[in-house]
Design an enzyme around this catalytic site. Structure first.
Site, mmCIF file in Angstrom:
data_model
loop_
_atom_site.group_PDB
_atom_site.id
_atom_site.type_symbol
_atom_site.label_atom_id
_atom_site.label_comp_id
_atom_site.label_asym_id
_atom_site.label_seq_id
_atom_site.Cartn_x
_atom_site.Cartn_y
_atom_site.Cartn_z
ATOM 1 N N HIS A 173 8.369 -2.046 9.992
ATOM 2 C CA HIS A 173 7.673 -2.449 8.763
ATOM 3 C C HIS A 173 8.317 -1.951 7.458
ATOM 4 C CE1 HIS A 173 4.115 -3.871 6.643
ATOM 5 N NE2 HIS A 173 3.979 -2.691 6.055
ATOM 6 N N SER A 224 4.683 -6.023 2.264
ATOM 7 C CA SER A 224 3.412 -5.670 2.890
ATOM 8 C C SER A 224 2.212 -6.216 2.097
ATOM 9 C CB SER A 224 3.367 -4.155 3.070
ATOM 10 O OG SER A 224 2.342 -3.800 3.954
ATOM 11 N N MET A 225 1.274 -5.360 1.711
ATOM 12 C CA MET A 225 0.058 -5.807 1.032
ATOM 13 C C MET A 225 0.349 -6.515 -0.297
ATOM 14 S SD MET A 225 -3.280 -3.412 0.273
ATOM 15 C CE MET A 225 -2.725 -2.625 -1.245
ATOM 16 N N ASP A 266 0.849 -1.187 0.000
ATOM 17 C CA ASP A 266 0.000 0.000 0.000
ATOM 18 C C ASP A 266 0.889 1.244 0.000
ATOM 19 O OD1 ASP A 266 -2.084 1.760 0.272
ATOM 20 O OD2 ASP A 266 -2.908 0.816 2.075
ATOM 21 N N ASP A 269 5.441 -5.295 13.903
ATOM 22 C CA ASP A 269 6.527 -4.531 13.276
ATOM 23 C C ASP A 269 6.229 -3.028 13.260
ATOM 24 O OD1 ASP A 269 4.720 -4.149 11.213
ATOM 25 O OD2 ASP A 269 5.876 -5.243 9.706
#
Ligand SMILES: *[C@@H]1O[C@H](CO)[C@@H](O)[C@H](O)[C@H]1NC(C)=O
Ligand SMILES: *[C@@H]1O[C@H](CO)[C@@H](O)[C@H](O)[C@H]1NC(C)=O
Ligand SMILES: *[C@@H]1O[C@H](CO)[C@@H](O)[C@H](O)[C@H]1NC(C)=O
Ligand SMILES: *[C@@H]1O[C@H](CO)[C@@H](O)[C@H](O)[C@H]1NC(C)=O
Ligand SMILES: *[C@@H]1O[C@H](CO)[C@@H](O)[C@H](O)[C@H]1NC(C)=O
Ligand SMILES: *[C@@H]1O[C@H](CO)[C@@H](O)[C@H](O)[C@H]1NC(C)=O
Length: 405
Positions: A381, A185-186, A32, A349
């Protein structure tokens, strides 16, 4: 003579590095916020301020950090936000806002958030740069798959069709060598969704493995905070309430809300003065914050990906931990829903809760291919993308060194 010898050995070493190191090609799938979005304006509706542009040529909307400075940010948010049509169940840009996601197939638009290339806006850049020094070439064996990250899985058919073609092209371009998918991530759940649509023959032919960095398999509480009261944009300090119209309008925010498979049915995730909410109370939550469209986004996306189903390819999972991460959101009469809550911390995270990062464990014993994982304690993250351990790990997999272990 010495000069020639020197030159010769230099060329030899260089070629040797190239030949020895370049093994599997990689395709980077961002999370994202990790793709650039360009916009062109021809607005008829009045913008939020007189100084916001109504007409423009193509310009970088996400992310030119100058556009998120105070005041100007309202223009930015208004151009970024989507509207929802309840009949078609599709989102669109505001009237007079045209967008495109540049750079598909290359890495330039996934290496940095902001094309000015400021070091603090780096995304996949540190990994890409290290591979280039080992002999890898951008656009040949390092490819990028940017997409409109505002949209959920329900509106990405064209992206996934393009992605399939990119995988095949990359395989052919590299002498029919299997591809490694590298996600952040996403991008992890997006890649998993795509893998579920492919046959085992396709996967065996084209895909070597997948490296997921900080993947939110079961969503994150932070997404609820974005929906309720807005949030900073990652490292950039902005006023949450002013970016909330954009954050709420993005179906991808709903897609990464906590999953019912990862949070217990009586576990309270949001406390407001009137009631407590669990992951089964999203309908009430969105009604109470007077944003029922958020619930429609959730409904449109929640059953598309079965995150408990294995990808059926070899996977590598890298994730940070031991960083305070939103766990439970506590609102009172004053803060609900427009001001920031008190946040009870969870392990994770900083963005994704640890149980979600560990979601790949659900695949153990459900697929024959190996599942490798590496926890990197104390790494956040986004910072994980420039951590030496991550760079080294990705390098080992791509150069084939990992196979020899
Ligand atoms: C802008 O929109 C108006 C009407 O909404 C249209 O007449 C005009 O041609 C558009 N301009 C461009 C450059 O597309
Ligand atoms: C929603 O889509 C339908 C079907 O295309 C269209 O008729 C309707 O005008 C749209 N609604 C809005 C608010 O744009
Ligand atoms: C898919 O590829 C086509 C052809 O290159 C391009 O025009 C289109 O914008 C791409 N769409 C997405 C969502 O990536
Ligand atoms: C391509 O693969 C074939 C068969 O494995 C090999 O003989 C050839 O040298 C490779 N070519 C290049 C350019 O790597
Ligand atoms: C919310 O949960 C807390 C802790 O379990 C409880 O003390 C409180 O009474 C609940 N609030 C409401 C409105 O149900
Ligand atoms: C908060 O709102 C509830 C319900 O409207 C009310 O009963 C309570 O007294 C309020 N608390 C404060 C501290 O204002």
């Amino acid at each position: 003579m010495i000069y020639h010898l020197f030159l010769f050995s230099f060329i030899y070493i260089f070629n040797n590095i190239h030949a020895v190191n370049v093994h599997y090609p990689a395709i980077f799938i961002p999370g994202d916020g990790g793709s650039q979005i360009w916009a062109r304006l021809n607005r008829t509706l009045p913008p939020p301020h007189f100084f916001c542009s109504r007409h423009s040529n193509w310009f970088e909307l996400w992310l030119d950090i100058r556009l998120i400075l105070p005041e100007v940010i309202d223009c930015f948010v208004d151009n970024m936000r989507l509207t929802y049509n309840e009949t078609t169940k599709k989102t669109s840009n505001l009237e007079g806002v045209e967008t495109q996601i540049p750079g598909f197939g290359g890495t330039s638009t996934v290496e940095y958030f902001d094309s000015s290339g400021f070091p603090y806006s780096s995304y996949f850049a540190p990994i890409v740069r290290s591979l280039v020094t080992l002999g890898y070439t951008r656009g040949v064996n390092l490819r990028g798959a940017p997409y409109d990250f505002r949209r959920g899985l329900d509106e990405q058919d064209e992206f996934f069709a393009n992605f399939t073609q990119l995988v095949k092209d990359t395989y052919e371009l590299n002498n029919q060598t299997q591809v490694v998918l590298v996600t952040h991530s996403m991008g992890g759940p997006f890649a998993l969704y795509w893998l579920h649509q492919q046959t085992s023959e396709f996967k065996a032919k084209y895909i070597r493995s997948m490296i997921n960095i900080a993947a939110p398999w079961g969503g994150a509480i932070k997404a609820l905070r974005l929906m309720i009261s807005g949030d900073n944009i990652d490292v950039y300090i902005v006023s949450p309430i002013r970016v909330r119209p954009y954050q709420r309008s993005a179906p991808s925010t709903a897609f990464v809300m906590p999953s019912v498979n990862f949070w217990d049915k009586d576990e309270i995730v949001v406390v407001s003065p009137q009631r407590n909410y669990t992951v089964n109370d999203y309908e009430a939550l969105f009604n109470d914050i007077k944003f029922p469209t958020g619930y429609a986004y959730w409904m449109n996306n929640k059953d598309l990906l079965n995150e408990l189903k294995p990808p059926e390819i070899e996977v590598h999972e890298l994730y940070g931990s031991h960083i305070p991460t939103p766990g439970v959101l506590l609102y009172d009469n004053r803060t609900f829903p427009d001001l920031q809550p008190i946040v009870l911390p969870d392990d994770g995270d900083g963005t994704v809760n640890i149980r979600s990062l560990l979601g790949f464990k659900n695949w153990e014993n459900k697929q024959k291919q190996d599942i490798h994982s590496l926890e990197i304690p104390g790494v956040e993250h986004l910072a994980i993308l420039k951590h030496p351990t991550t760079i080294n790990y990705v390098t080992q997999v791509l150069t084939g060194q990992f196979d020899k272990k």
